[in-house]
Design a protein around this motif. Structure first.
Motif, short mmCIF file in Angstrom:
data_model
loop_
_atom_site.label_atom_id
_atom_site.label_comp_id
_atom_site.label_asym_id
_atom_site.label_seq_id
_atom_site.Cartn_x
_atom_site.Cartn_y
_atom_site.Cartn_z
N ALA A 173 0.84 -1.21 0.00
CA ALA A 173 0.00 0.00 0.00
C ALA A 173 0.87 1.26 0.00
N ARG A 174 2.03 1.17 0.64
CA ARG A 174 2.96 2.31 0.70
C ARG A 174 3.41 2.75 -0.69
N GLY A 175 3.54 1.78 -1.60
CA GLY A 175 3.95 2.11 -2.97
C GLY A 175 2.76 2.48 -3.84
N ARG A 176 1.57 2.55 -3.25
CA ARG A 176 0.36 2.86 -4.03
C ARG A 176 -0.34 4.08 -3.42
N ARG A 177 -1.63 3.98 -3.13
CA ARG A 177 -2.38 5.14 -2.64
C ARG A 177 -2.47 5.18 -1.11
N LYS A 178 -1.74 4.28 -0.46
CA LYS A 178 -1.60 4.27 1.01
C LYS A 178 -2.91 4.03 1.75
N ARG A 179 -3.81 3.27 1.10
CA ARG A 179 -5.07 2.95 1.78
C ARG A 179 -5.21 1.45 1.88
N LEU A 180 -5.54 0.99 3.08
CA LEU A 180 -5.66 -0.45 3.31
C LEU A 180 -7.03 -0.75 3.89
N THR A 181 -7.73 -1.71 3.28
CA THR A 181 -9.00 -2.19 3.83
C THR A 181 -8.78 -3.61 4.31
N SER A 182 -9.01 -3.84 5.58
CA SER A 182 -8.89 -5.19 6.13
C SER A 182 -10.30 -5.78 6.20
N VAL A 183 -10.45 -6.97 5.64
CA VAL A 183 -11.77 -7.59 5.53
C VAL A 183 -11.85 -8.82 6.44
N ASP A 184 -12.90 -8.84 7.26
CA ASP A 184 -13.05 -9.96 8.20
C ASP A 184 -14.52 -10.21 8.49
N LYS A 185 -14.80 -11.05 9.43
CA LYS A 185 -16.17 -11.30 9.88
C LYS A 185 -16.12 -11.27 11.41
N ALA A 186 -15.64 -10.10 11.92
CA ALA A 186 -15.38 -9.97 13.36
C ALA A 186 -16.65 -9.96 14.20
N ASN A 187 -17.82 -9.80 13.54
CA ASN A 187 -19.08 -9.85 14.29
C ASN A 187 -19.50 -11.29 14.60
N VAL A 188 -18.78 -12.25 14.02
CA VAL A 188 -19.15 -13.65 14.25
C VAL A 188 -17.96 -14.54 14.64
N LEU A 189 -16.83 -14.34 13.96
CA LEU A 189 -15.73 -15.31 14.10
C LEU A 189 -14.63 -14.83 15.04
N GLU A 190 -14.17 -15.75 15.90
CA GLU A 190 -13.08 -15.43 16.83
C GLU A 190 -11.78 -15.14 16.06
N THR A 191 -11.52 -15.94 15.00
CA THR A 191 -10.31 -15.69 14.21
C THR A 191 -10.35 -14.30 13.61
N SER A 192 -11.53 -13.82 13.26
CA SER A 192 -11.65 -12.48 12.68
C SER A 192 -11.42 -11.40 13.73
N ARG A 193 -11.83 -11.68 14.98
CA ARG A 193 -11.58 -10.69 16.04
C ARG A 193 -10.08 -10.57 16.28
N LEU A 194 -9.38 -11.71 16.25
CA LEU A 194 -7.92 -11.68 16.37
C LEU A 194 -7.33 -10.92 15.18
N TRP A 195 -7.82 -11.23 13.98
CA TRP A 195 -7.34 -10.59 12.74
C TRP A 195 -7.46 -9.07 12.86
N ARG A 196 -8.61 -8.60 13.33
CA ARG A 196 -8.87 -7.16 13.40
C ARG A 196 -7.96 -6.49 14.42
N GLU A 197 -7.82 -7.12 15.59
CA GLU A 197 -6.95 -6.56 16.65
C GLU A 197 -5.50 -6.45 16.19
N VAL A 198 -5.02 -7.54 15.59
CA VAL A 198 -3.61 -7.58 15.18
C VAL A 198 -3.37 -6.57 14.06
N THR A 199 -4.28 -6.52 13.11
CA THR A 199 -4.14 -5.59 11.98
C THR A 199 -4.10 -4.15 12.48
N THR A 200 -5.00 -3.82 13.39
CA THR A 200 -5.05 -2.46 13.94
C THR A 200 -3.71 -2.11 14.60
N ARG A 201 -3.17 -3.06 15.37
CA ARG A 201 -1.92 -2.80 16.09
C ARG A 201 -0.74 -2.65 15.13
#
Ligand code: NAD
Ligand code: IPM
Ligand code: MN
Length: 355
Positions: A173-201
């Motif tokens: 993204a740094r070599g492009r328009r510097k925008r990142l969308t992380s896609v998950d299903k954090a409203n249902v899946l535990e793996t997605s809640r981990l994904w969202r937390e880690v990505t944010t950090r």
């Protein structure tokens, strides 16, 4: 430069499109003064028929010493379930064994193909997005179990698996328009809640210059066809990335158009069009090879670091498209279409020399 490139044609239309990829690699070597050694090996259904295994040890060994691997597609009705040994297992094993956790699937529709898409041209204008699909984790690789009246597929992600793919996506993204969308299903899946937390950090601590947004996967599927031009880089887990990219392929007019690069911690990569073995058109010489030829461009760019050559290939494909050299999947039915060979030849004829 010298390079060893493994060719894994696979099944169905795989050999037809990889043939064109091999021709293109030879032409690039000749015109730009490189020496590419191309070695073909069995993989997928053909390998099961030959050896009993979809990824024979010799094929894996070749891939592990090659600078890059070009693959067509694997699979077909002959080896579908209930068969116990299936071609797709070989592909998953190859990705895992080569440590290829980041699967880059760019979607940048050619303006001359706007009419081929099922979406309106005004929706397609300006679309230039990159999906970075996690490739060696999640539900594809969790424990699987079948009992008499139930079946299990475990979906597992470790922090480290999320960190490394998010880093890869954010660096791109740094070599492009510097925008990142992380896609998950954090409203249902535990793996997605981990994904969202880690990505944010990771983005907060290591990529403060990148603008991060989170989207739920069902909404993302909708936004992808409503406002695709708003996306820059999308990072997501294995199965969501698989599904969203077949959908996104329609922005480019056909699933036959999309290339991909699968990368790990070193330069060695696996390059393949995102489509499958297309049993319905296999053996007819009508498959669209452009996704494979654009995968060759990615191979030149990412594994061989030959950026001018990669651009020359992309320009040659764009020029063939502009000249109307199009397969049936890109045309209204009834219109006369080019075949696989003719499309490969049209790209070769337009491949420039180093200035
Ligand atoms: P598919 O991508 O093979 O085909 C879907 C549709 O798109 C078909 O109508 C096909 O004719 C068309 N199509 C695909 N590629 C095309 C091309 N290059 N030119 C023109 N038309 C094209 O998906 P499927 O039918 O769901 O799967 C068929 C087999 O391929 C299955 O065994 C599946 O497991 C396998 N598969 C393999 C890979 C891979 O090797 N990476 C990827 C996807 C599917
Ligand atoms: C792909 C394919 C594969 C996947 C299958 C054939 C295992 O659909 O490369 O997109 O799901 O990864
Ligand atoms: Mn897929």
């Amino acid at each position: 430069m010298k390079a060893l490139i493994a060719l894994l044609p696979g099944d169905g239309i795989g050999p037809e499109v990889v043939n064109q990829g091999a021709r293109l690699l030879r032409a690039v070597a000749e015109r730009f003064g490189h020496s590419f050694e191309l070695i073909e090996a069995p993989m997928g259904g053909v390998a099961i028929d030959l050896t009993g295994s979809p990824l024979p040890p010799d094929t894996l060994a070749l891939c592990q010493r090659a600078d890059a691997v070009l693959l067509g597609a694997v699979g077909g009705p002959k080896w579908d379930p209930p068969a116990k040994v299936r071609p797709e297992q070989g592909l998953l094993a190859l990705r895992k064994a080569m440590g290829l956790y980041a699967n880059l699937r760019p979607v940048a529709p050619f303006p001359a193909l706007y009419d081929a898409s099922s979406l309106k041209p005004e929706v397609l204008r300006g679309v230039d997005l990159l999906v970075v699909r996690e490739l060696t984790g999640g539900i594809y690789f969790g424990e699987k179990r079948r009992e008499e009246h139930q079946a299990f597929d475990a979906c597992v992600y470790t922090v480290e698996e999320v960190v490394r793919v998010v880093r890869a996506a954010a660096s791109l993204a740094r070599g492009r328009r510097k925008r990142l969308t992380s896609v998950d299903k954090a409203n249902v899946l535990e793996t997605s809640r981990l994904w969202r937390e880690v990505t944010t950090r990771v983005i907060r601590d290591e990529f403060p210059d990148i603008e991060l947004k989170h989207l739920l996967v069902d909404a993302c599927a909708m936004h992808l066809i409503k406002r695709p031009a708003d996306f820059d880089v999308i990072v997501t887990e294995n199965m969501f990335g698989d599904i969203l990219t077949d959908e996104a392929a329609m922005l480019s007019g056909s699933i036959g158009m999309l290339p991909s690069a699968s990368l790990g911690d070193n330069r060695r990569g696996l390059y393949e069009p995102i489509h499958g073995s297309a049993p319905d058109i296999a053996g007819k010489g009508v498959a669209n090879p452009y996704g494979t030829l654009l995968s060759v461009a990615m191979l030149l760019r990412h594994s061989l670091q030959l950026e001018p050559e990669a651009r020359a290939v992309e320009a040659a494909v764009a020029s063939a498209i502009d000249a109307g050299v199009l397969s049936a999947d890109l045309l209204p039915s009834g219109q006369s279409a080019a075949g696989t060979e003719e499309m490969g030849a049209a790209v070769l004829a337009r491949l420039g020399k180093r200035a």
